[in-house]
Design a protein around this motif. Structure first.
Motif, mmCIF file in Angstrom:
data_model
loop_
_atom_site.group_PDB
_atom_site.id
_atom_site.type_symbol
_atom_site.label_atom_id
_atom_site.label_comp_id
_atom_site.label_asym_id
_atom_site.label_seq_id
_atom_site.Cartn_x
_atom_site.Cartn_y
_atom_site.Cartn_z
ATOM 1 N N CYS A 9 0.875 -1.306 -0.028
ATOM 2 C CA CYS A 9 -0.197 -0.071 -0.097
ATOM 3 C C CYS A 9 0.761 1.206 -0.146
ATOM 4 O O CYS A 9 0.626 2.278 -0.726
ATOM 5 N N SER A 10 1.948 1.531 1.073
ATOM 6 C CA SER A 10 2.612 2.656 0.975
ATOM 7 C C SER A 10 3.404 2.583 -0.368
ATOM 8 O O SER A 10 3.724 3.952 -0.784
ATOM 9 N N SER A 11 3.973 1.587 -1.026
ATOM 10 C CA SER A 11 4.605 1.538 -2.187
ATOM 11 C C SER A 11 3.852 2.282 -3.351
ATOM 12 O O SER A 11 4.224 3.142 -4.062
ATOM 13 N N SER A 12 2.503 1.903 -3.355
ATOM 14 C CA SER A 12 1.644 2.394 -4.461
ATOM 15 C C SER A 12 1.121 3.876 -4.151
ATOM 16 O O SER A 12 0.679 4.392 -5.050
ATOM 17 N N LEU A 13 1.323 4.260 -3.022
ATOM 18 C CA LEU A 13 1.104 5.736 -2.632
ATOM 19 C C LEU A 13 2.230 6.494 -2.658
ATOM 20 O O LEU A 13 2.214 7.902 -2.342
ATOM 21 N N LYS A 14 3.371 5.970 -3.021
ATOM 22 C CA LYS A 14 4.676 6.693 -3.017
ATOM 23 C C LYS A 14 5.244 7.273 -1.741
ATOM 24 O O LYS A 14 5.764 8.223 -1.593
ATOM 25 N N VAL A 15 4.737 6.496 -0.560
ATOM 26 C CA VAL A 15 5.233 7.043 0.794
ATOM 27 C C VAL A 15 5.969 5.945 1.518
ATOM 28 O O VAL A 15 5.932 5.659 2.671
ATOM 29 N N SER A 16 6.592 4.834 0.786
ATOM 30 C CA SER A 16 7.196 3.791 1.245
ATOM 31 C C SER A 16 8.502 4.103 2.008
ATOM 32 O O SER A 16 9.032 3.298 2.961
ATOM 33 N N GLY A 17 9.250 5.051 1.599
ATOM 34 C CA GLY A 17 10.581 5.459 2.193
ATOM 35 C C GLY A 17 11.747 4.502 1.443
ATOM 36 O O GLY A 17 12.901 4.536 1.719
ATOM 37 N N LEU A 18 11.267 3.709 0.484
ATOM 38 C CA LEU A 18 12.294 2.898 -0.123
ATOM 39 C C LEU A 18 13.209 4.038 -1.024
ATOM 40 O O LEU A 18 12.610 4.882 -1.456
ATOM 41 N N PRO A 19 14.263 3.480 -1.451
ATOM 42 C CA PRO A 19 15.209 4.131 -2.322
ATOM 43 C C PRO A 19 14.531 4.262 -3.735
ATOM 44 O O PRO A 19 13.630 3.512 -3.941
ATOM 45 N N ARG A 20 14.892 5.191 -4.403
ATOM 46 C CA ARG A 20 14.442 5.484 -5.852
ATOM 47 C C ARG A 20 14.777 4.287 -6.770
ATOM 48 O O ARG A 20 13.831 3.780 -7.525
ATOM 49 N N GLU A 21 16.013 3.949 -6.720
ATOM 50 C CA GLU A 21 16.396 2.810 -7.640
ATOM 51 C C GLU A 21 17.134 1.571 -7.004
ATOM 52 O O GLU A 21 17.646 1.895 -5.954
ATOM 53 N N PRO A 22 16.558 0.340 -7.274
ATOM 54 C CA PRO A 22 17.107 -0.812 -7.046
ATOM 55 C C PRO A 22 18.552 -1.011 -7.421
ATOM 56 O O PRO A 22 18.851 -0.448 -8.537
ATOM 57 N N PRO A 23 19.471 -1.859 -7.014
ATOM 58 C CA PRO A 23 20.661 -2.006 -7.570
ATOM 59 C C PRO A 23 20.513 -3.105 -8.669
ATOM 60 O O PRO A 23 21.636 -3.272 -9.209
ATOM 61 N N PHE A 24 19.293 -3.445 -9.004
ATOM 62 C CA PHE A 24 19.363 -4.423 -10.039
ATOM 63 C C PHE A 24 18.022 -3.960 -10.863
ATOM 64 O O PHE A 24 17.293 -3.208 -10.315
ATOM 65 N N GLY A 25 17.702 -4.359 -11.963
ATOM 66 C CA GLY A 25 16.478 -4.130 -12.788
ATOM 67 C C GLY A 25 15.468 -4.948 -12.035
ATOM 68 O O GLY A 25 15.655 -5.938 -11.507
ATOM 69 N N VAL A 26 14.279 -4.356 -11.844
ATOM 70 C CA VAL A 26 13.092 -5.007 -11.266
ATOM 71 C C VAL A 26 12.641 -6.027 -12.049
ATOM 72 O O VAL A 26 11.647 -6.987 -11.392
ATOM 73 N N SER A 27 12.660 -6.307 -13.285
ATOM 74 C CA SER A 27 12.069 -7.437 -13.928
ATOM 75 C C SER A 27 13.041 -8.733 -14.256
ATOM 76 O O SER A 27 12.482 -9.782 -14.370
ATOM 77 N N ASN A 28 14.477 -8.127 -13.829
ATOM 78 C CA ASN A 28 15.303 -9.432 -14.248
ATOM 79 C C ASN A 28 16.006 -10.077 -13.099
ATOM 80 O O ASN A 28 16.933 -10.819 -13.031
#
Length: 86
Positions: A9-28
């Motif tokens: 829920c927080s990720s979908s509302l853009k308030v998760s606090g997670l970093p902008r980019e992962p160190p890997f591609g999100v689909s691979n």
């Protein structure tokens, strides 16, 4: 699990606090590897404090949708959004 629901829920509302980019591609990357990374990730903001876009957060949302809908994210977009719009 409540933690997964709150993260979704927080990720979908853009308030998760997670970093902008992962160190890997999100689909691979496998779900197992993504889980290991998420468990080790330090938040860059206090959750629910202020909006901040996160590709990592939206990757979490996409993976959650795949699991709930039991189909790939791409197929879900086609069947749930574009299909009904035709």
């Amino acid at each position: 699990c409540l933690f997964v629901f709150v993260l979704f829920c927080s990720s979908s509302l853009k308030v998760s606090g997670l970093p902008r980019e992962p160190p890997f591609g999100v689909s691979n990357v496998s779900n197992a590897d993504a889980s290991v990374y998420l468990n080790a990730t330090r938040l860059v903001l206090t959750p629910n404090e202020r909006p901040s876009y996160s590709n990592l957060g939206f990757g979490v949302v996409g993976r959650g949708l795949e699991r709930v809908l039991q189909q790939s994210f791409e197929d879900a977009i086609e069947t749930q959004i574009f299909g009904p719009a035709k």
